[in-house]
Motif scaffolding. Structure first.
Motif, PDB file in Angstrom:
ATOM      1  N   VAL A 210       0.810  -1.218   0.000  1.00  7.75           N
ATOM      2  CA  VAL A 210       0.000   0.000   0.000  1.00  7.75           C
ATOM      3  C   VAL A 210       0.838   1.262   0.000  1.00  7.75           C
ATOM      4  O   VAL A 210       0.584   2.195  -0.773  1.00  7.75           O
ATOM      5  N   PRO A 211       1.873   1.377   0.839  1.00  2.78           N
ATOM      6  CA  PRO A 211       2.647   2.626   0.830  1.00  2.78           C
ATOM      7  C   PRO A 211       3.276   2.925  -0.521  1.00  2.78           C
ATOM      8  O   PRO A 211       3.386   4.082  -0.915  1.00  2.78           O
ATOM      9  N   SER A 212       3.663   1.878  -1.256  1.00  2.47           N
ATOM     10  CA  SER A 212       4.329   2.141  -2.536  1.00  2.47           C
ATOM     11  C   SER A 212       3.339   2.288  -3.681  1.00  2.47           C
ATOM     12  O   SER A 212       3.636   2.942  -4.674  1.00  2.47           O
ATOM     13  N   LEU A 213       2.149   1.675  -3.552  1.00  2.76           N
ATOM     14  CA  LEU A 213       1.175   1.736  -4.639  1.00  2.76           C
ATOM     15  C   LEU A 213       0.182   2.868  -4.496  1.00  2.76           C
ATOM     16  O   LEU A 213      -0.424   3.306  -5.483  1.00  2.76           O
ATOM     17  N   ALA A 214      -0.032   3.356  -3.301  1.00  6.71           N
ATOM     18  CA  ALA A 214      -1.054   4.369  -3.078  1.00  6.71           C
ATOM     19  C   ALA A 214      -0.867   5.615  -3.922  1.00  6.71           C
ATOM     20  O   ALA A 214      -1.852   6.187  -4.416  1.00  6.71           O
ATOM     21  N   PRO A 215       0.369   6.104  -4.131  1.00  5.22           N
ATOM     22  CA  PRO A 215       0.507   7.321  -4.956  1.00  5.22           C
ATOM     23  C   PRO A 215       0.044   7.144  -6.395  1.00  5.22           C
ATOM     24  O   PRO A 215      -0.195   8.126  -7.090  1.00  5.22           O
ATOM     25  N   LEU A 216      -0.055   5.902  -6.857  1.00  8.47           N
ATOM     26  CA  LEU A 216      -0.472   5.688  -8.243  1.00  8.47           C
ATOM     27  C   LEU A 216      -1.950   5.981  -8.467  1.00  8.47           C
ATOM     28  O   LEU A 216      -2.392   6.112  -9.611  1.00  8.47           O
ATOM     29  N   GLY A 217      -2.750   6.006  -7.380  1.00  2.00           N
ATOM     30  CA  GLY A 217      -4.172   6.342  -7.500  1.00  2.00           C
ATOM     31  C   GLY A 217      -4.971   5.244  -8.167  1.00  2.00           C
ATOM     32  O   GLY A 217      -4.858   4.059  -7.845  1.00  2.00           O
ATOM     33  N   LEU A 218      -5.783   5.641  -9.176  1.00  2.00           N
ATOM     34  CA  LEU A 218      -6.689   4.692  -9.827  1.00  2.00           C
ATOM     35  C   LEU A 218      -5.976   3.551 -10.541  1.00  2.00           C
ATOM     36  O   LEU A 218      -6.471   2.415 -10.517  1.00  2.00           O
ATOM     37  N   PRO A 219      -4.833   3.771 -11.201  1.00  2.00           N
ATOM     38  CA  PRO A 219      -4.132   2.607 -11.781  1.00  2.00           C
ATOM     39  C   PRO A 219      -3.817   1.531 -10.756  1.00  2.00           C
ATOM     40  O   PRO A 219      -3.920   0.337 -11.050  1.00  2.00           O
ATOM     41  N   ALA A 220      -3.450   1.951  -9.533  1.00  2.00           N
ATOM     42  CA  ALA A 220      -3.188   0.963  -8.483  1.00  2.00           C
ATOM     43  C   ALA A 220      -4.461   0.211  -8.113  1.00  2.00           C
ATOM     44  O   ALA A 220      -4.429  -0.996  -7.821  1.00  2.00           O
ATOM     45  N   THR A 221      -5.603   0.918  -8.136  1.00  2.00           N
ATOM     46  CA  THR A 221      -6.879   0.261  -7.835  1.00  2.00           C
ATOM     47  C   THR A 221      -7.190  -0.837  -8.844  1.00  2.00           C
ATOM     48  O   THR A 221      -7.600  -1.948  -8.476  1.00  2.00           O
ATOM     49  N   TRP A 222      -7.011  -0.537 -10.128  1.00  2.00           N
ATOM     50  CA  TRP A 222      -7.283  -1.534 -11.159  1.00  2.00           C
ATOM     51  C   TRP A 222      -6.257  -2.658 -11.125  1.00  2.00           C
ATOM     52  O   TRP A 222      -6.586  -3.818 -11.425  1.00  2.00           O
ATOM     53  N   LEU A 223      -4.993  -2.343 -10.784  1.00  2.00           N
ATOM     54  CA  LEU A 223      -3.984  -3.391 -10.649  1.00  2.00           C
ATOM     55  C   LEU A 223      -4.346  -4.339  -9.520  1.00  2.00           C
ATOM     56  O   LEU A 223      -4.213  -5.569  -9.643  1.00  2.00           O
TER      57      LEU A 223
END
Length: 713
Positions: free
Chosen positions: A28-41
């Motif tokens: 989460v700490p590393s993916l959260a800044p990606l926003g919506l792309p992280a959600t779909w990933l």
């Protein structure tokens, strides 16, 4: 998928999903800044993991695909977050489900579980039906694909309609939102600029959506009209190519109903249903997006209405489709009564059965009326239940909305916007549910139409033989035949005889001996079950269809004329025949005399089925219609029965004097066949004897008995 298997594998899948979320939580700490792309990933990883877990948990069920609940469980959160991020709304939830509180997880599992249970309870989820249910579903899907395929020429118009649909939906969706904004502006410190901006934007959205909606509806109606005409033409073209047995088995009223009503229903299904379905689907998704942004609590409350509405709709659709089919059959029967009475009005009048026919038609209408009353009553009860359910949900929603306003979770303007959205979204969801039943009824109509479109005639007309000259030598070789409607009764039994060029051959026998059947086989109305018919040594099935019927002409006892002029009837099917050819054919048929006495001559309208002419006049025009083709084989089936002796002799001399033509005469009066070159006697579907009149009279066999019987009568 069976429900017990779902329950058995539900808990292990839930544990697998929780494990996946725990593993994803580390990132989460590393993916959260990606926003919506992280959600779909995250959704993609969850879906692949759960798919693999399903395969491991159900190794003994290889034919079962993963339940739709997996897709919904993984894709709904990113879809919701993506839609919410498009709106300027506060309190945006966490970008990743792995970092969300337990309330979000419970809400996600609960919503998907409730939807899956409702879907399965309604019988729309993974089906447990047998092979018959799967075949029915497969046939319905194939029919829908064919319906869409029929609309392929209208793709440009449909594309334009979809563009206008999207514009109209976007504009209509923003109107309630800006209505709530106006109320909030008026309820707080008045801001003239914000108020004017909201009014202008609301007006633009209203005008643009109205204009786009009108263009969308016009294009869809234009497409429907084109598709309806195209479908009717294809069906009629298929029907006129069917064999004669098909028309003897299928009633005219049924065919008329298919051409008029069923083609209209199936043609409407693609443009009209696509219009309503897509508009309702896009509007429902858009409205739910706004409603979730305003109050997710009230949105969940409104979802309680959906499964109850779907359940009621399913029960209603099942009964409604059965009633619709009964109404269609009843209307077809009433149409058949009208057709039979009108086409046989002389028989009705001669037996004074006008009252009986009226009562028969009244009984057919009464049955249709009863079925329609039943349909309307069930519709009224269904609408009553649906509106009571809507009222209950609205009352509950207003109470909860009031509580949220008091708690400071919702503004008055937002509640007004939500009420406007909820009133619209309920109708759109109900329309989506209703469209399923309406689509089923149109598919049922389309299946009947496609059944006729796909039917291959029993008598093929794909021959290619068309020689420049034809002698007209016909040979029947061991021909046996039974009518398709009575396959157990053999009408012809190994019949063999010849029709030679330049000769007149008479075919005689008692009623039911097979004379007209021989004519029908020679005209290729039917196909013999055994034996073959040769024309100049080649089977008649090898001849090209139009060529064969130009060379083999038939004149029946009761010829049918078409509405139009005498000229059009004589030149029927020949296109641009000149004045001289028409006149010569009429003169050969001894018809030019009475035609000249008519006020309009050859331009006289004969009326429906030639009702403006006498029986003898119709026979002479029919003979002229055959002679103008200059056929090599001429068949006269009681063709002069309504003529006087003088006209009959004149026509016989004219017909026989026109070159080496093969003539087949069928007559019940033995005096008309005495001069024939050859007489073939049929008895019980077989050739009893043949020869000249003198030879057969000397044998004192079946022909002699026919002559004696004719003289006695």
């Amino acid at each position: 998928m069976p429900l017990p298997l779902t329950l058995r594998l539900g808990c292990p899948l839930l544990l697998c999903d929780l494990a996946l979320l725990a593993l994803l939580g580390w990132g989460v700490p590393s993916l959260a800044p990606l926003g919506l792309p992280a959600t779909w990933l995250e959704a993609a990883v969850r879906f692949l993991g759960l798919w693999r877990a399903w395969g491991l948990l159900a190794p003994d069920q290889p034919h079962l695909s993963p339940p739709r609940a997996l897709t919904a469980l993984c894709l709904l959160p990113p879809l919701y977050l993506t839609l919410r991020s498009c709106l300027p709304l506060p309190d945006v939830p966490p970008a990743l489900l792995a970092g969300a509180p337990w309330a979000w997880l419970l809400l996600s599992y609960g919503a998907v579980g409730l939807a899956q249970l409702t879907w399965g309870a309604l019988g729309q989820g993974d089906r447990t039906g047998g092979p018959g249910a799967e075949d029915t579903e497969r046939e319905s899907s194939a029919t829908l694909r064919r319906l869409v395929g029929l609309s392929r020429p209208d793709v440009p118009f449909l594309s334009g309609a979809f563009v206008f649909l999207a514009i109209a939906v976007i504009g209509e969706t923003f109107i309630p939102y800006y209505t709530g904004r106006v109320i909030d502006i008026l309820g707080s410190a008045y801001d003239p600029d914000a108020f004017a901006t909201a009014i202008v934007l609301m007006s633009l959205a209203s005008f643009g959506s109205s204009l786009a909606a009108g263009c969308r509806g016009g294009l869809f109606m234009f497409t429907f009209s084109r598709l309806n005409i195209r479908t009717r033409c294809q069906l009629f073209s298929s029907l006129v190519r069917q064999d004669l047995a098909f028309f003897q088995q299928v009633k005219t009223g049924d065919l008329t109903s298919r051409l008029s009503k069923d083609t209209t229903m199936m043609s409407r299904s693609v443009p009209a249903n696509a219009n309503i379905f897509l508009r309702s689907l896009v509007k429902a998704l858009g409205l739910y997006g706004f409603m979730l942004g305003l109050s997710w609590r009230l949105t969940l409350l409104t979802l309680v209405e959906m499964p109850l509405t779907m359940a009621a709709e399913k029960v209603y659709d099942a009964r409604h489709q059965a009633v619709l089919r009964a109404i269609q059959d009843s209307m077809a029967r009433s149409t058949e009564v009208v057709r039979e009475s009108v086409s046989s009005i002389e028989t009705v009048r001669s037996f004074a059965t006008e009252e009986e026919e009226s009562r028969r038609y009244e009984a057919a209408l009464a049955e249709t009326h009863r079925l329609k009353n039943r349909r309307d009553l069930e519709r009224a009860l269904y609408l009553l239940f649906r509106r009571l359910l809507q009222l209950a949900v609205q009352v509950l929603m207003l109470y909860c909305g009031h509580q949220q306003i008091r708690a400071g979770l919702l503004t008055k303007g937002s509640l007004v916007s939500f009420i406007l959205y909820q009133g619209d979204v309920g109708s759109y969801v109900q329309t989506l549910v209703y469209m399923y039943g309406d689509l089923l009824s149109n598919v049922g109509a389309a299946e009947k139409v496609f059944e006729y479109l796909d039917r291959e005639p029993a008598v093929c007309t794909d021959g290619t033989r068309a020689p420049e000259s034809l002698q007209g030598h016909v040979s029947f070789r061991n021909v046996s035949f039974s009518y398709p409607s009575r396959p157990d009764r053999q009408v012809l039994k190994a019949v063999s005889f010849e029709l030679r060029p330049g000769e007149v051959t008479a075919l005689v026998g008692l009623n039911g001996s097979g004379k007209s059947t021989c004519v029908g086989l020679l005209e290729r109305f039917y196909e013999p079950q055994a034996g073959e018919i040769l024309l100049d040594g080649a089977p008649i099935r090898e001849y090209e269809h139009r060529y064969l019927h130009r060379q083999v002409a038939l004149v029946g006892q009761e010829p049918v004329l078409f509405s139009g002029s005498i000229r059009e009837n004589i030149a029927y099917g020949l296109g641009g025949r000149g004045e001289e050819q028409v006149t010569r054919a009429a003169r050969a048929a001894h018809a030019s005399g009475f035609i000249a006495e008519l006020d309009s001559g050859f331009e006289t309208d004969v009326g429906e089925k030639g009702g403006q002419l006498s029986a003898g006049q119709k026979q002479r025009i029919a003979i002229a219609r055959a002679l103008i083709r200059q056929p090599a084989v001429l068949i006269l089936d009681e063709a002069t029965s309504a003529l006087d002796v003088e006209s009959e002799c004149a026509i016989r001399q004219s017909v026989l004097s026109r070159g080496p033509r093969t003539v087949l005469v069928i007559a019940h009066c033995m005096q008309t066949v005495e001069d024939a070159d050859r007489i073939v006697v049929l008895e019980g579907g077989a050739v009893a004897e043949e020869g000249t009149h003198a030879e057969l009279m000397g044998r004192k066999g079946p022909y002699y008995r026919l002559v004696q019987r004719d003289l006695a009568e």
